[in-house]
Design a protein around this motif. Structure first.
Motif, PDB file in Angstrom:
ATOM      1  N   GLN A 336       0.827  -1.209   0.000  1.00 33.36           N
ATOM      2  CA  GLN A 336       0.000   0.000   0.000  1.00 33.36           C
ATOM      3  C   GLN A 336       0.860   1.257   0.000  1.00 33.36           C
ATOM      4  N   PHE A 337       1.903   1.241   0.818  1.00 33.13           N
ATOM      5  CA  PHE A 337       2.781   2.411   0.883  1.00 33.13           C
ATOM      6  C   PHE A 337       3.474   2.654  -0.456  1.00 33.13           C
ATOM      7  N   LEU A 338       4.044   1.621  -1.032  1.00 32.10           N
ATOM      8  CA  LEU A 338       4.777   1.785  -2.283  1.00 32.10           C
ATOM      9  C   LEU A 338       3.849   2.189  -3.428  1.00 32.10           C
ATOM     10  N   ASN A 339       2.632   1.670  -3.440  1.00 29.72           N
ATOM     11  CA  ASN A 339       1.668   2.078  -4.466  1.00 29.72           C
ATOM     12  C   ASN A 339       1.355   3.565  -4.348  1.00 29.72           C
ATOM     13  N   GLY A 340       1.202   4.046  -3.128  1.00 26.86           N
ATOM     14  CA  GLY A 340       0.973   5.471  -2.926  1.00 26.86           C
ATOM     15  C   GLY A 340       2.209   6.290  -3.256  1.00 26.86           C
ATOM     16  N   TYR A 341       3.345   5.803  -2.843  1.00 26.45           N
ATOM     17  CA  TYR A 341       4.604   6.525  -3.051  1.00 26.45           C
ATOM     18  C   TYR A 341       4.895   6.733  -4.535  1.00 26.45           C
ATOM     19  N   TYR A 342       4.660   5.697  -5.317  1.00 28.75           N
ATOM     20  CA  TYR A 342       4.952   5.770  -6.750  1.00 28.75           C
ATOM     21  C   TYR A 342       3.756   6.219  -7.588  1.00 28.75           C
ATOM     22  N   GLY A 343       2.691   6.649  -6.919  1.00 27.50           N
ATOM     23  CA  GLY A 343       1.553   7.205  -7.631  1.00 27.50           C
ATOM     24  C   GLY A 343       0.661   6.202  -8.319  1.00 27.50           C
ATOM     25  N   LYS A 344       0.756   4.952  -7.941  1.00 28.02           N
ATOM     26  CA  LYS A 344      -0.112   3.931  -8.540  1.00 28.02           C
ATOM     27  C   LYS A 344      -1.528   4.004  -7.983  1.00 28.02           C
ATOM     28  N   THR A 345      -1.643   4.512  -6.751  1.00 30.10           N
ATOM     29  CA  THR A 345      -2.955   4.756  -6.152  1.00 30.10           C
ATOM     30  C   THR A 345      -2.946   6.164  -5.563  1.00 30.10           C
ATOM     31  N   VAL A 346      -4.126   6.738  -5.407  1.00 28.42           N
ATOM     32  CA  VAL A 346      -4.234   8.059  -4.803  1.00 28.42           C
ATOM     33  C   VAL A 346      -5.119   7.967  -3.571  1.00 28.42           C
ATOM     34  N   SER A 347      -4.972   8.944  -2.681  1.00 24.22           N
ATOM     35  CA  SER A 347      -5.761   8.988  -1.457  1.00 24.22           C
ATOM     36  C   SER A 347      -6.522  10.308  -1.419  1.00 24.22           C
ATOM     37  N   PRO A 348      -7.697  10.371  -2.097  1.00 20.24           N
ATOM     38  CA  PRO A 348      -8.426  11.645  -2.152  1.00 20.24           C
ATOM     39  C   PRO A 348      -8.865  12.140  -0.785  1.00 20.24           C
ATOM     40  N   GLN A 349      -9.132  11.220   0.141  1.00 17.16           N
ATOM     41  CA  GLN A 349      -9.550  11.648   1.482  1.00 17.16           C
ATOM     42  C   GLN A 349      -8.401  12.312   2.225  1.00 17.16           C
ATOM     43  N   GLY A 350      -7.208  11.750   2.076  1.00 18.16           N
ATOM     44  CA  GLY A 350      -6.067  12.278   2.807  1.00 18.16           C
ATOM     45  C   GLY A 350      -5.454  13.511   2.182  1.00 18.16           C
ATOM     46  N   GLY A 351      -5.590  13.664   0.854  1.00 19.38           N
ATOM     47  CA  GLY A 351      -4.933  14.784   0.187  1.00 19.38           C
ATOM     48  C   GLY A 351      -3.429  14.691   0.338  1.00 19.38           C
ATOM     49  N   ASP A 352      -2.840  15.759   0.838  1.00 14.84           N
ATOM     50  CA  ASP A 352      -1.392  15.752   1.073  1.00 14.84           C
ATOM     51  C   ASP A 352      -1.018  15.023   2.358  1.00 14.84           C
ATOM     52  N   ASN A 353      -2.010  14.732   3.199  1.00 12.28           N
ATOM     53  CA  ASN A 353      -1.739  14.080   4.483  1.00 12.28           C
ATOM     54  C   ASN A 353      -1.657  12.565   4.310  1.00 12.28           C
TER      55      ASN A 353
END
Length: 376
Positions: A336-353
């Protein structure tokens, strides 16, 4: 007789060089940490790539890996997860960290965090007799788990006074520190809500602070036999009521008094995620080395990094070294972390957080402060 100009210039150069060397030495002394769950076997290659390409360039020098039962233990094969790291998998990570001068600190959650929602951890699943409060039943499904609840069930604990628990726990510690070639071990010990329960035949009526401190001492003493350090989370050592920090990032059940009872060589990982409560100063003043931990609030993390560098700059000799460093902590899987880190997934709820954004900004800030110190 006048000192020759070339000699004055040489003295000035030597002074500048020594100051520069001191800045570098001071910076390298700091822990620059990253804490995350150990990958599953099929994620080891991607994780090694992350070590080489992302941790190393940011001068991360400490990797805290939450292993728990994600390893093919030989001492207690009954405690292995169904899919677990092999010795070969571990050595791939060890070699990557060696190459990049990164120390690995493996973690197994001890005392608390022996269950989560509707899942009982392997230790209590296989050895239910170690349960501090067996009369509290873990819900059958995640949908049935709600907080708060009548049993105040968040996570279960093992009973630190059970005569059989440390034989098992120490076997695991010894095996995991050996395979990771570790000089330190992280015991977790955060968010301990169950301790010294009135119905426990061994712990009833005992001082919770003493119980907690004794467990820290017991684990620390075992590690010391092999010249290894103990690291723990710091939340149970903070008075949640007096500080106003609350019962999650601090203690409501009086374990906080253990801060004056534990050995001074235990390293405290101080997680304060939503606010910069500057609790690192508290631990340093108590004589403990403290690593300030961030998670998913970049603004808080930047403030904490600035606190660290400011504290080390202003503190006297005795205190300076206790402001031991910073770490980014991740509470999702490596995938999950690596997918977020490399932009494979986004977190619209978290935004920049997000933890990956915090990771980038926090270590970016640390790099800026290092550069500013060197250029002075």
């Amino acid at each position: 007789m006048k000192t020759p100009k070339y000699l004055l210039l040489l003295i000035a150069c030597l002074f500048t060089f020594n100051a520069f060397a001191q800045q570098i030495a001071d910076s390298s002394f700091l822990v620059r940490g990253f804490a995350i769950a150990a990958p599953r076997p099929d994620g080891v290659a991607d994780f090694v790539k992350f070590i080489n390409e992302e941790l190393a360039p940011r001068k991360v020098n400490t990797l805290i890996l939450r292993v728990d039962y994600n390893y093919q233990f030989k001492s207690h094969p009954e405690l292995r997860d169904s899919i677990a790291l092999s010795k070969s998998d571990v050595k791939k990570m060890v070699e990557a960290c060696k190459k990049n001068s990164i120390s690995i600190i493996p973690q197994i959650n001890l005392l608390g965090h022996q269950s989560w929602a509707n899942k009982t951890g392997m230790l209590l699943k296989i050895y239910p007799e170690f349960d501090e409060n067996p009369w509290v039943k873990v819900p059958l499904t995640a949908a049935e788990y709600k907080w708060p609840n009548a049993d105040a069930l968040y996570c279960k604990s093992y009973c630190p006074l059970h005569p059989g628990v440390h034989k098992v726990v120490f076997d695991l510690i010894d095996e995991i520190t050996e395979v990771f070639e570790a000089k330190a071990f992280h015991a977790g010990m955060d968010e301990v809500f169950y301790l010294g329960e009135d119905k426990c035949p061994r712990c009833a009526g005992r001082d919770k602070a003493v119980l907690f401190a004794n467990e820290v001492q017991t684990i620390r003493d075992h590690l010391a036999e092999k010249n290894q350090e103990l690291w723990i989370w710091g939340d149970r050592l903070i008075d949640g009521r007096t500080t106003g920090i609350g019962e999650w990032a601090a203690s409501y059940n009086n374990t906080w008094r253990a801060v004056d009872l534990i050995p001074r060589d235990v390293v405290i990982c101080d997680w304060q995620y939503d606010e910069d409560n500057q609790t690192a100063v508290y631990f340093a003043m108590k004589g403990l080395r403290v690593v300030t931990c961030a998670w998913n609030r970049p603004k808080v993390a930047v403030s904490q990094v600035e606190d660290l560098y400011r504290s080390r700059a202003l503190a006297g000799k005795a205190l300076k070294g206790r402001f031991y460093g910073i770490a980014e902590t991740v509470w999702s899987s490596p995938v999950q972390f690596l997918n977020g880190y490399y932009g494979k997934t986004v977190s619209p709820q978290g935004g920049d957080n997000t933890p990956w954004n915090t990771f980038k900004i926090m270590f970016g800030k640390a790099g800026q402060l290092d550069q500013a110190a060197v250029s002075k």
